[in-house]
Design an enzyme around this catalytic site. Structure first.
Site, PDB file in Angstrom:
ATOM      1  N   LEU A  33      56.015  31.974  35.761  1.00  0.00           N
ATOM      2  CA  LEU A  33      56.277  33.027  36.739  1.00  0.00           C
ATOM      3  C   LEU A  33      57.718  33.523  36.680  1.00  0.00           C
ATOM      4  O   LEU A  33      58.633  32.791  36.331  1.00  0.00           O
ATOM      5  CB  LEU A  33      55.968  32.519  38.152  1.00  0.00           C
ATOM      6  CG  LEU A  33      54.538  32.020  38.393  1.00  0.00           C
ATOM      7  CD1 LEU A  33      54.360  31.636  39.853  1.00  0.00           C
ATOM      8  CD2 LEU A  33      53.496  33.056  37.983  1.00  0.00           C
ATOM      9  N   HIS A  37      56.268  38.536  39.349  1.00  0.00           N
ATOM     10  CA  HIS A  37      55.156  37.870  40.035  1.00  0.00           C
ATOM     11  C   HIS A  37      55.490  37.662  41.517  1.00  0.00           C
ATOM     12  O   HIS A  37      54.636  37.863  42.392  1.00  0.00           O
ATOM     13  CB  HIS A  37      54.869  36.503  39.406  1.00  0.00           C
ATOM     14  CG  HIS A  37      54.360  36.555  38.009  1.00  0.00           C
ATOM     15  ND1 HIS A  37      55.094  36.118  36.936  1.00  0.00           N
ATOM     16  CD2 HIS A  37      53.181  36.992  37.499  1.00  0.00           C
ATOM     17  CE1 HIS A  37      54.396  36.270  35.820  1.00  0.00           C
ATOM     18  NE2 HIS A  37      53.233  36.807  36.135  1.00  0.00           N
ATOM     19  N   LYS A 150      52.986  47.024  34.620  1.00  0.00           N
ATOM     20  CA  LYS A 150      53.363  46.808  33.218  1.00  0.00           C
ATOM     21  C   LYS A 150      52.101  46.784  32.347  1.00  0.00           C
ATOM     22  O   LYS A 150      52.068  47.347  31.259  1.00  0.00           O
ATOM     23  CB  LYS A 150      54.153  45.510  33.031  1.00  0.00           C
ATOM     24  CG  LYS A 150      54.575  45.285  31.571  1.00  0.00           C
ATOM     25  CD  LYS A 150      55.430  44.044  31.412  1.00  0.00           C
ATOM     26  CE  LYS A 150      54.614  42.790  31.465  1.00  0.00           C
ATOM     27  NZ  LYS A 150      53.765  42.621  30.243  1.00  0.00           N
TER      28      LYS A 150
END
Length: 282
Positions: A33, A37, A150
């Site tokens: 992460l 995130h 993304k």
């Protein structure tokens, strides 16, 4: 933060939470992460009574065994990060818990979205994505689920999955989270060498130039310019660049003023694959 490894135990806990009228926000991840995130978790916290994250490196969406083997695994650190943003629940299943003994993808029809861009270079990838996301949705049954832009193609495919299977889930796309030098945050960035990491911000720099050029240059001229930027680059190799319709994801040759477009790019730094995109305005 409560941590579950078994789907039945998680489902039992979430059933109780729903009886207490808590809406569930869900952030599925593959771990390793980063701040991107955590941003998704924070967005989920704003709108939901209970936030669930999952960490599962899904084998069926990798068409490169080496990439799967090398995917970073940092569970202890991930747990600390999730606790730092007050995530309520973490689901960390094993491959056996998700797939039992049958580690294969279901087949999906995403109305052609799966054949564009990533689909041309990663055959079967979106069947793997669809399989794991649908499975996790069935286990968690969230009201809202959060994904980063993304992976914009993945985001559109998950929206299509929800629509076609009539799942009562609202899919929330969240802006791309970037490093200070513009590189889109990705778990794969941790594998870049110092030299590769120093070169990688060129990707976003080029996308920003594309956004300016889109105002007054043709798609063909822009595409040729992008290819030239990478032609003799010592570190970065262009896999693809395309300007596509946001809805259909089909590449375009001619701009129409009533449509929304994005530029999409995939670049290799050694054997590490980096993707990015940017919204364009006519």
């Amino acid at each position: 933060m409560k941590i579950f490894k078994k789907r039945d135990q998680l489902k039992s806990f979430l059933t109780t939470s729903k009886k207490n009228k808590k809406t569930i926000g869900f952030v599925p991840t593959m771990g390793a992460l980063h701040k991107g995130h955590l941003f998704l978790i924070e967005q989920a916290k704003k709108k939901n009574g209970l936030v669930v994250a999952s960490i599962f490196v899904n084998p069926t969406q990798f068409n490169n065994q080496e990439d799967l083997d090398n995917y970073p695994k940092t569970l202890e650190k991930d747990i600390e990060l999730l606790e730092s943003v007050s995530c309520d629940v973490l689901f960390v299943p094993t491959v056996k818990e998700i797939y039992d003994e049958n580690v294969v993808s279901d087949k999906f029809d995403f109305d052609g979205l799966e054949h564009e861009m990533e689909g041309k270079f990663r055959v079967g990838h979106f069947d793997g994505v669809g399989t794991i996301v649908k499975t996790l949705f069935e286990i968690v049954t969230p009201k809202n689920a959060y994904f980063g832009e993304k992976d914009f193609q993945q985001l559109q495919i998950i929206k299509k999955l929800v629509a076609k299977h009539q799942l009562p889930i609202s899919i929330k796309g969240c802006e791309i989270f970037r490093e200070n030098d513009g590189l889109a945050m990705s778990s794969r960035n941790a594998r870049l060498t110092l030299e590769q990491r120093n070169a990688a911000p060129l990707i976003y720099k080029i996308l920003k130039s594309v956004k300016k050029k889109f105002q007054h240059e043709s798609v063909e001229e822009i595409s040729e310019w992008v290819e030239n930027q990478f032609k003799n680059h010592p570190i970065l190799q262009l896999e693809y660049f395309t300007i596509a319709d946001e809805k259909s994801l089909k590449s375009i040759n001619i701009k129409e003023f009533d449509k929304k477009y994005r530029a999409f790019i995939a670049v290799f730094a050694g054997n590490i694959r980096l993707i990015d995109n940017i919204q364009l305005k006519n």
